[in-house]
Design a protein around this motif. Structure first.
Motif, mmCIF file in Angstrom:
data_model
loop_
_atom_site.group_PDB
_atom_site.id
_atom_site.type_symbol
_atom_site.label_atom_id
_atom_site.label_comp_id
_atom_site.label_asym_id
_atom_site.label_seq_id
_atom_site.Cartn_x
_atom_site.Cartn_y
_atom_site.Cartn_z
ATOM 1 N N LEU A 32 7.153 7.731 3.751
ATOM 2 C CA LEU A 32 6.024 6.883 3.261
ATOM 3 C C LEU A 32 6.430 6.548 1.681
ATOM 4 C CD1 LEU A 32 2.770 8.790 4.387
ATOM 5 C CD2 LEU A 32 3.938 6.864 5.388
ATOM 6 N N ILE A 33 5.787 5.391 1.218
ATOM 7 C CA ILE A 33 6.305 4.968 -0.164
ATOM 8 C C ILE A 33 5.738 5.910 -1.063
ATOM 9 C CG2 ILE A 33 5.648 3.048 -1.831
ATOM 10 C CD1 ILE A 33 7.359 2.207 0.340
ATOM 11 N N ASP A 48 5.372 9.190 -1.125
ATOM 12 C CA ASP A 48 6.135 10.292 -1.225
ATOM 13 C C ASP A 48 7.680 9.916 -2.007
ATOM 14 O OD1 ASP A 48 4.458 11.554 0.262
ATOM 15 O OD2 ASP A 48 5.412 11.164 2.268
ATOM 16 N N LEU A 49 7.667 8.812 -2.402
ATOM 17 C CA LEU A 49 9.104 8.526 -3.136
ATOM 18 C C LEU A 49 8.832 8.211 -4.503
ATOM 19 C CD1 LEU A 49 10.615 6.169 -0.244
ATOM 20 C CD2 LEU A 49 11.486 8.455 -1.107
ATOM 21 N N ASN A 50 8.063 8.473 -5.304
ATOM 22 C CA ASN A 50 7.794 8.045 -6.718
ATOM 23 C C ASN A 50 7.990 6.488 -6.657
ATOM 24 O OD1 ASN A 50 7.594 8.046 -9.317
ATOM 25 N ND2 ASN A 50 9.692 8.549 -9.755
ATOM 26 N N PRO A 51 6.873 5.708 -6.381
ATOM 27 C CA PRO A 51 6.816 4.408 -6.415
ATOM 28 C C PRO A 51 6.963 3.737 -7.746
ATOM 29 C CG PRO A 51 4.991 5.106 -5.265
ATOM 30 C CD PRO A 51 5.488 6.200 -5.984
ATOM 31 N N GLU A 52 6.982 4.483 -8.948
ATOM 32 C CA GLU A 52 6.887 3.676 -10.266
ATOM 33 C C GLU A 52 8.730 3.347 -10.400
ATOM 34 O OE1 GLU A 52 5.174 7.054 -11.970
ATOM 35 O OE2 GLU A 52 3.651 6.460 -10.280
ATOM 36 N N LYS A 53 9.534 4.001 -9.822
ATOM 37 C CA LYS A 53 10.673 3.858 -10.116
ATOM 38 C C LYS A 53 11.174 2.734 -8.851
ATOM 39 C CE LYS A 53 12.576 7.803 -12.687
ATOM 40 N NZ LYS A 53 13.296 9.031 -12.422
ATOM 41 N N PRO A 54 12.264 2.101 -9.039
ATOM 42 C CA PRO A 54 12.734 1.570 -7.941
ATOM 43 C C PRO A 54 13.137 2.313 -6.656
ATOM 44 C CG PRO A 54 14.134 0.582 -9.942
ATOM 45 C CD PRO A 54 13.178 1.873 -10.137
ATOM 46 N N ILE A 55 12.831 1.860 -5.549
ATOM 47 C CA ILE A 55 13.272 2.740 -4.360
ATOM 48 C C ILE A 55 14.639 2.263 -3.723
ATOM 49 C CG2 ILE A 55 12.654 3.055 -1.778
ATOM 50 C CD1 ILE A 55 9.691 3.200 -2.719
ATOM 51 N N THR A 56 15.784 3.012 -3.870
ATOM 52 C CA THR A 56 16.920 2.571 -3.363
ATOM 53 C C THR A 56 17.016 2.713 -1.977
ATOM 54 O OG1 THR A 56 18.201 4.731 -3.698
ATOM 55 C CG2 THR A 56 18.197 3.114 -5.564
ATOM 56 N N VAL A 57 17.759 1.856 -1.448
ATOM 57 C CA VAL A 57 17.846 1.695 0.141
ATOM 58 C C VAL A 57 19.394 1.418 0.482
ATOM 59 C CG1 VAL A 57 17.138 1.128 2.564
ATOM 60 C CG2 VAL A 57 15.434 1.302 0.664
ATOM 61 N N GLU A 58 20.011 2.250 1.157
ATOM 62 C CA GLU A 58 21.559 1.880 1.347
ATOM 63 C C GLU A 58 21.670 2.357 2.936
ATOM 64 O OE1 GLU A 58 24.153 4.288 -1.450
ATOM 65 O OE2 GLU A 58 22.255 4.908 -2.092
ATOM 66 N N PRO A 59 22.871 1.924 3.282
ATOM 67 C CA PRO A 59 23.337 2.000 4.696
ATOM 68 C C PRO A 59 23.623 3.727 4.552
ATOM 69 C CG PRO A 59 24.951 0.743 3.711
ATOM 70 C CD PRO A 59 23.543 0.710 2.719
ATOM 71 N N ILE A 60 23.785 4.268 5.811
ATOM 72 C CA ILE A 60 24.161 5.800 5.759
ATOM 73 C C ILE A 60 25.696 5.461 5.595
ATOM 74 C CG2 ILE A 60 22.556 6.732 7.265
ATOM 75 C CD1 ILE A 60 24.081 6.235 9.575
ATOM 76 N N ASP A 66 1.040 -1.195 -0.158
ATOM 77 C CA ASP A 66 -0.092 -0.074 0.161
ATOM 78 C C ASP A 66 0.860 1.201 -0.024
ATOM 79 O OD1 ASP A 66 -1.584 2.041 0.532
ATOM 80 O OD2 ASP A 66 -2.959 0.879 2.085
ATOM 81 N N PRO A 67 0.571 2.368 -1.007
ATOM 82 C CA PRO A 67 1.407 3.342 -1.103
ATOM 83 C C PRO A 67 1.426 4.305 0.200
ATOM 84 C CG PRO A 67 -0.329 3.544 -2.625
ATOM 85 C CD PRO A 67 -0.183 2.030 -2.113
ATOM 86 N N LYS A 68 0.317 3.800 0.871
ATOM 87 C CA LYS A 68 0.376 4.841 2.338
ATOM 88 C C LYS A 68 1.145 4.177 3.446
ATOM 89 C CE LYS A 68 -3.969 4.817 2.401
ATOM 90 N NZ LYS A 68 -4.379 4.365 1.285
ATOM 91 N N GLU A 69 1.803 2.980 3.076
ATOM 92 C CA GLU A 69 2.798 2.387 4.276
ATOM 93 C C GLU A 69 4.132 3.014 4.010
ATOM 94 O OE1 GLU A 69 1.880 -1.547 5.499
ATOM 95 O OE2 GLU A 69 1.655 -2.138 3.487
ATOM 96 N N ARG A 70 4.954 2.618 4.839
ATOM 97 C CA ARG A 70 6.386 3.247 5.341
ATOM 98 C C ARG A 70 7.511 2.233 4.547
ATOM 99 N NH1 ARG A 70 6.255 3.068 11.124
ATOM 100 N NH2 ARG A 70 5.840 0.887 10.653
ATOM 101 N N VAL A 71 8.434 3.044 4.188
ATOM 102 C CA VAL A 71 9.679 2.149 3.566
ATOM 103 C C VAL A 71 9.893 0.889 4.632
ATOM 104 C CG1 VAL A 71 11.924 2.134 3.160
ATOM 105 C CG2 VAL A 71 10.557 3.890 2.369
ATOM 106 N N LEU A 72 9.880 1.175 6.066
ATOM 107 C CA LEU A 72 10.175 0.317 7.058
ATOM 108 C C LEU A 72 9.156 -0.887 6.756
ATOM 109 C CD1 LEU A 72 11.968 -0.436 9.443
ATOM 110 C CD2 LEU A 72 10.071 0.774 10.893
ATOM 111 N N ASP A 73 8.042 -0.725 6.399
ATOM 112 C CA ASP A 73 6.939 -1.895 6.395
ATOM 113 C C ASP A 73 7.350 -2.540 5.063
ATOM 114 O OD1 ASP A 73 5.201 -0.966 8.357
ATOM 115 O OD2 ASP A 73 4.700 0.636 7.234
ATOM 116 N N GLY A 74 7.790 -1.935 4.067
ATOM 117 C CA GLY A 74 8.473 -2.598 2.828
ATOM 118 C C GLY A 74 9.577 -3.649 3.416
#
Lengths: 160, 253
Positions: free
Chosen positions: B95-96, B98-110, B46-54
């Motif tokens: 939130l998903i 807010d991140l343009n979900p059409e493109k892959p969401i990149t997640v990296e360590p700080i 659900d796009p209203k969920e958060r990246v953490l939920d993903g």
């Protein structure tokens, strides 16, 4: 590279630990200001404060000096074509312009050198490359300042 | 009457909140390879969920080896700061949608801290800098206080902004000066020093200013405002650093 040596910079061997091992396949970052054999007693003192403040103050003065210089040299009285040996000699006969040029030389050189010093601190990664780059920078700065000062004070308009 | 049925199916399909999102996660497992690699995961979310939920969905349903920190999951504990789509954020506050979900969401360590596994970094250098500024109340009166240390509302408001810090390291790990050698105190330590330097009840402001007058102290700040942009708590970090600089200068001259 001995693993017991360390440097003030975080890059390089970390005391009491290997740079890479099974638990840390990525290079270790030394904890900031860790007390090691090579850690200087104190890196405090007001040098960085003075350097920071100098950059702001000299910057303001340089705006006036450099823009004034450019207007005089390039815009007023026929522009750049008037600049020649006689023009420079005439200006340096006046102590006012000697002081102006001397201030511009010193402030611009120290401002630029200090700026490059911070750039080297921020971008040079190995302590050795820092040392060499800063050595080169300070040598060039001192040479230019001394040469320029010498010329301003000993300028002889009758030279041939 | 086939049409109403079709309509209903279509309506149900369009009413489903789930969309397919690609998570592109930078994986690093020291036991497998010395190289970090990008791995893609496709999720119905659900796009209203958060990246953490993903990340939870991936860890719980797709790949249990995915490693990341999180504790409260509600933006207070500061455990799950990570670089999402190139910016430091808290995974639990992003939130998903807010991140343009059409493109892959990149997640990296700080960045700037040693990666231990996947999204987990070694926070020790960060906390070392924090400890160095003595983030606790110091008074000259060493006897146990017999009454509350009172403070006016104005005195409290002076450092209100910097009390919000949750030590997530989003600011420090967004700072290009910290990236270089990790010796700079970093915005988070300076923010926490600011919190006590400008506290009217504290009496060690002078000592803390002296500590931050270090070669790797506030003067290494280049005012790039990365820290202010990264702060998930909206602290004006660069302003706090500037106030410490100003205090140092007015103390000297």
């Amino acid at each position: 590279m001995s693993t017991t040596e360390t440097t003030a910079s975080g890059i390089g061997p970390v005391e009491g630990a290997e740079l890479y091992n099974v638990d840390h396949p990525a290079p270790l970052i030394e904890a900031p200001r860790r007390r090691t054999k090579k850690t200087p007693k104190s890196t405090r003192g007001n040098f960085e404060l003075a350097a920071w403040l100098f950059m702001r103050l000299s910057g303001i003065v340089l705006v006036v000096l450099v823009i004034g210089h450019l207007i005089i040299q390039l815009v007023l009285d026929g522009g750049v074509s008037k600049v020649g040996f006689a023009f420079v000699a005439g200006r340096w006969a006046n102590p006012y312009w000697q002081v102006w040029d001397l201030a511009m030389l010193w402030l611009a050189m120290l401002h630029g050198a200090n700026g490059l010093r911070t750039v080297i601190n921020d971008y040079a990664e190995r302590p050795n490359s820092r040392l060499w780059l800063k050595g080169l920078l300070y040598t060039a700065t001192v040479f230019t300042i001394l040469l320029g000062t010498l010329v301003i004070f000993t300028f002889d308009p009758n030279i041939r | 009457m086939a049409t109403p049925v079709l309509d209903k199916v279509e309506a149900e399909a369009s009413a489903s909140p789930y969309i397919t999102v690609t998570f592109r996660i930078r994986r690093f497992n020291p036991e497998v390879s010395a190289e970090a690699v990008w791995e893609d995961f496709q999720l119905e979310i659900d796009p209203k969920e958060r990246v953490l939920d993903g990340l939870h969905k991936i860890k719980w349903d797709l790949d249990g080896t995915l490693t990341f920190r999180r504790s409260c999951a509600h933006g207070i504990c500061g455990s799950d700061a990570m670089r999402i789509n190139g910016r430091n954020r808290l995974a639990c506050k992003t939130l998903i949608k807010d991140l343009n979900p059409e493109k892959p969401i990149t997640v990296e360590p700080i960045k700037g801290l040693t990666v231990l596994k996947d999204l987990v970094v070694d926070m020790e250098p960060f906390f070392q800098a924090y400890r160095d500024v003595m983030p606790f109340l110091i008074t000259k009166e060493t006897n146990e206080p017999t009454r509350e240390r009172l403070q006016s509302a104005e005195d409290r408001a002076r450092f209100d902004d910097t009390t919000k810090c949750i030590l997530c390291a989003a600011c420090t790990s967004s700072c290009p000066v910290f990236w270089n050698d990790g010796q700079y105190f970093g915005p988070a330590a300076i923010v926490n020093a600011h919190r006590f330097i400008f506290d009217s009840r504290d009496e060690a402001g002078e000592q803390r200013l002296e500590i931050l007058n270090d070669r790797d102290g506030v003067w290494r700040c280049r005012t790039t405002f990365n820290c202010t942009d990264a702060c998930p708590r909206g602290i004006e970090v660069t302003k706090a650093i500037a106030e410490v600089k100003k205090a140092l200068i007015t103390r000297r001259f």
